[in-house]
Design a protein around this motif. Structure first.
Motif, PDB file in Angstrom:
ATOM      1  N   VAL A 127      43.936  38.537  37.398  1.00 23.58           N
ATOM      2  CA  VAL A 127      42.537  38.160  37.177  1.00 23.58           C
ATOM      3  C   VAL A 127      42.477  36.811  36.462  1.00 23.58           C
ATOM      4  CG1 VAL A 127      40.395  38.784  36.015  1.00 23.58           C
ATOM      5  CG2 VAL A 127      41.740  40.554  37.139  1.00 23.58           C
ATOM      6  N   GLY A 131      41.063  34.763  39.155  1.00 22.85           N
ATOM      7  CA  GLY A 131      39.644  35.045  38.938  1.00 22.85           C
ATOM      8  C   GLY A 131      38.830  33.768  38.976  1.00 22.85           C
ATOM      9  N   LEU A 132      37.517  33.935  39.166  1.00 24.37           N
ATOM     10  CA  LEU A 132      36.628  32.774  39.313  1.00 24.37           C
ATOM     11  C   LEU A 132      36.718  31.857  38.100  1.00 24.37           C
ATOM     12  CD1 LEU A 132      34.778  31.820  41.485  1.00 24.37           C
ATOM     13  CD2 LEU A 132      32.895  33.002  40.376  1.00 24.37           C
ATOM     14  N   ALA A 141      38.157  29.396  45.322  1.00 24.02           N
ATOM     15  CA  ALA A 141      36.777  29.618  45.745  1.00 24.02           C
ATOM     16  C   ALA A 141      36.320  28.486  46.653  1.00 24.02           C
ATOM     17  CB  ALA A 141      35.871  29.732  44.521  1.00 24.02           C
ATOM     18  N   LYS A 146      39.886  34.618  49.149  1.00 22.22           N
ATOM     19  CA  LYS A 146      39.666  35.709  48.195  1.00 22.22           C
ATOM     20  C   LYS A 146      40.989  36.397  47.895  1.00 22.22           C
ATOM     21  CE  LYS A 146      35.746  37.965  49.696  1.00 22.22           C
ATOM     22  NZ  LYS A 146      34.800  39.076  49.607  1.00 22.22           N
ATOM     23  N   ILE A 148      41.687  38.273  44.327  1.00 21.52           N
ATOM     24  CA  ILE A 148      41.365  39.510  43.618  1.00 21.52           C
ATOM     25  C   ILE A 148      40.064  40.088  44.146  1.00 21.52           C
ATOM     26  CG2 ILE A 148      42.693  39.085  41.519  1.00 21.52           C
ATOM     27  CD1 ILE A 148      40.048  38.238  40.227  1.00 21.52           C
ATOM     28  N   PHE A 149      39.877  41.381  43.889  1.00 21.35           N
ATOM     29  CA  PHE A 149      38.773  42.180  44.430  1.00 21.35           C
ATOM     30  C   PHE A 149      38.833  42.191  45.959  1.00 21.35           C
ATOM     31  CE2 PHE A 149      37.005  40.141  40.472  1.00 21.35           C
ATOM     32  CZ  PHE A 149      37.329  41.207  39.664  1.00 21.35           C
ATOM     33  N   GLY A 231      38.030  45.954  41.990  1.00 24.44           N
ATOM     34  CA  GLY A 231      36.584  45.788  42.133  1.00 24.44           C
ATOM     35  C   GLY A 231      35.889  47.084  42.530  1.00 24.44           C
ATOM     36  N   HIS A 232      36.671  48.123  42.864  1.00 23.65           N
ATOM     37  CA  HIS A 232      36.149  49.467  43.130  1.00 23.65           C
ATOM     38  C   HIS A 232      35.052  49.504  44.180  1.00 23.65           C
ATOM     39  CE1 HIS A 232      38.377  50.939  39.643  1.00 23.65           C
ATOM     40  NE2 HIS A 232      37.989  49.829  39.050  1.00 23.65           N
TER      41      HIS A 232
END
Lengths: 290, 335
Positions: A127, A131-132, A141, A146, A148-149, A231-232
């Motif tokens: 992350v 991550g962002l 980005a 993409k 993660i998630f 991210g579920h």
């Protein structure tokens, strides 16, 4: 004469080393009770809870679209990570066991790193990286990638957590085998590639198989690291262990335990395959050390 | 293996080998908090049908649920939520601070972007053996209280602030006395789960504690799911008006080209149909007609808002940040 002496020595040692009967019974009983209480009972509970509302609810839970998606995703993640870890693990073990070089102990420590780092931390590392707000996030980005998630993140996290299994299984084995056979092959004119396929690989195949089975079991069962990067998203980024948690939290105990039972069965199949191979090839495995 | 069983295996395996369902025209991701799973399952279903009838577009709505703080952090880290439906405004503010959505997001929808409300009630065991009637009983020694950790859970923060607001009112806004009251409540808490649903499972499934401090909707759901008259809901004399807000995440919908659908989705929550679904899942409706229809289900409680406690930014800074009141009162007591 010599045989008789050995037999006497053996029986004396036997008497000297054995405890009174009650101690032996107590220890065996304790071991069995522990096994029953901590291994067998939970396993039976999983299946008991899964079938609590009958076979039809069990099947309904397993044929649910999200459950099937979770199974597919778990198989996909394991299907990518296990072969990669076989390749990396064999290469790493080959380097460590057959060659001497500067920084070897550092490499061994690095291989062991995933064992000593908490899986949650390994997830968080990704992350922080992808991550962002992370190190590479804005750049990824901008490219529309993409990590993660999404599936790549799940694969990366699983890859990290399961990396040591193959290498750790092979390193002691390859070290014990030494380099004589490879040296002989080289002296006889075999190329490096041929030495690997014809000498090294046949020698390590059983150890490799153990490593693959362990790696696969962990890849399918991993929770902590994938939970952080998942991210579920239902039906998209939930692997089986995550789906179990989701269903449990939704008071859907039958479905949660139904999926848990599939995971348990995968583990039992792994165990059975391992035992069957040991039994079938016991002679070869016994001779493996030579 | 019987024929039927082997047939079932074949069905199962064919299901596994099947490619994922064909991509729909448009996809939304709703990142939400824990107790709304059941609500949004029904909302999504109804909205997809309504949207198809209106536009002909087949919509897929994906759901992600978890602790509200963790969900906000995931969105900040890049979980591409078209809409967020979280437990408290503070968490959407945190997302807004990174520039993912407009800072004035709360003004974009009616009722400060909270389409439904809830409150904090008590769930007790059948027959109410500890005779818990109001907040004073929750602070009484010898009562075991189950509530999640306010550091991680949104519901837990509402629980805490409900007790705080009650104590402030009781002691004529004397903060020192209110602090002692809340400390007494948390002295009764044997463990702090990470989320509202985990705390509910601890109370309901594992049988720990005498009283669960819970969202009203969560308590009613627990009574419904576990049934058998094992639990009773006790409504205190006074509680907090919990307003879980919703927002479109501007940067994400602009990237996905889903702004129209995302905005329609959130507006649907305010429609009579959406409000009716909310009420069925025990969220207090805003719509007066729907509220009137369900009036009997929602007991009258004297409610105070977060604004009377100074708003979320102040509440968070005073109570929940490191070294805040919560840390101070739990440091001395058994956590």
């Amino acid at each position: 004469m010599a045989v008789a002496a050995v037999a006497v020595a053996g029986s004396q040692r036997h008497r000297a080393l054995s405890e009174p009967r009650w101690v032996r019974w107590l220890l065996t009983g304790l071991a069995l009770a522990t096994f029953g209480l901590f291994l067998l009972l939970p396993l039976l509970t999983v299946f008991g809870e899964a079938l609590a509302k009958g076979v039809s609810s069990y099947w309904a839970a397993l044929s649910d679209e999200d459950a099937l998606a979770a199974v597919r995703l778990t198989l996909l993640v394991a299907g990518i990570t296990v072969p990669l870890n076989v390749v990396f693990g064999v290469i790493a073990a080959w380097c460590v066991a057959k060659f001497d070089f500067a920084g070897k102990s550092v490499l061994i420590s690095l291989i062991d790193l995933p064992f000593s780092v908490s899986p949650v931390i390994s997830g968080l590392i990704y992350v922080l990286l992808f991550g962002l707000q992370g190190l590479l996030g804005p750049w990824l980005a901008a490219l529309g990638i993409k990590i993660i998630f999404a599936v790549p993140g799940l694969v990366l996290a699983t890859l990290f957590v399961t990396f040591p299994y193959v290498a750790r299984e092979l390193i002691p084995l390859m070290e014990e085998q030494g380099t004589e056979e490879e040296e002989a092959a080289v002296v006889l004119g075999a190329s490096g590639w041929r030495v690997f396929w014809r000498v090294t690989l046949p020698n390590i195949k059983w150890g490799l198989l153990y490593g693959v089975l362990l790696c696969n079991a962990r890849a399918m069962g991993e929770f902590g690291a994938v939970s952080v990067v998942s991210g579920h998203i239902r039906g998209q980024t939930t692997t089986m262990p995550l789906q179990v948690e989701i269903l449990y939290n939704e008071y859907n105990f039958v479905a949660a335990f139904a999926i848990a039972s599939v995971l348990a069965m995968l583990a039992l199949v792994t165990l059975a395959v391992k035992s069957a191979l040991e039994w079938r090839f016991s002679k070869e495995i016994a001779g493996m050390g030579h | 293996m019987t024929k039927v069983a082997s047939l079932r295996w074949m069905v199962l395996l064919s299901g596994l080998s099947m490619a994922p369902p064909a991509l729909a025209d448009s996809t939304l991701l709703n990142v939400s908090y824990d107790p709304t799973r059941e609500l949004y399952r029904d909302i999504d279903h109804a909205f997809v049908a309504a949207w198809k009838a209106k536009t002909g577009e087949v919509m897929t709505i994906n759901q992600s649920h978890g602790g509200t703080g963790a969900q906000a952090r995931a969105v900040i880290a890049g979980l591409e939520a078209d809409v967020v439906t979280l437990a408290l405004a503070y968490d959407i503010d945190a997302i807004a601070r990174t520039g993912l959505l407009d800072r004035h997001w709360q003004d974009r929808l009616p009722y400060q972007s909270a389409p439904y409300t809830s409150t904090i009630v008590f769930l007790v065991r059948k027959g109410n053996p500890k005779r818990i009637r109001d907040w004073d009983d929750v602070a009484r020694p010898g009562v075991e209280v189950i509530t999640p950790n306010p550091k991680t859970s949104g519901g837990a923060r509402w629980n805490y602030l409900a007790a705080w607001g009650y104590a402030l009112d009781k002691y004529g806004r004397d903060e020192a006395k209110a602090r002692r009251f809340v400390a007494a409540v948390y002295n009764n808490v044997p463990l702090l789960d990470a989320g509202a649903r985990a705390a509910a499972t601890t109370f309901v499934q594992r049988g720990l504690g005498d009283v669960l401090l819970a969202w009203e909707d969560e308590a009613m759901l627990a009574v419904e799911e576990m049934g058998g008259g094992q639990f009773e809901i006790v409504v205190p004399s006074m509680s907090i008006l919990a307003e879980p807000p919703v927002a479109v995440v501007d940067k994400v919908v602009d990237k996905h080209g889903t702004r129209a659908a995302a905005e329609a989705y959130l507006r649907y929550l305010y429609s009579p149909e959406g409000q009716e679904i909310g009420a069925r899942h025990h969220y207090r409706p805003r719509d007066p007609t729907v509220a009137a229809r369900h009036a009997a289900e929602f007991p009258l409680v004297k409610l105070f808002t977060i604004e009377t406690l100074g708003g979320w930014q102040k509440a968070q800074a005073t109570h929940f940040n490191d070294g805040g009141v919560f840390d101070q009162i739990t440091a001395g007591a058994n956590p």
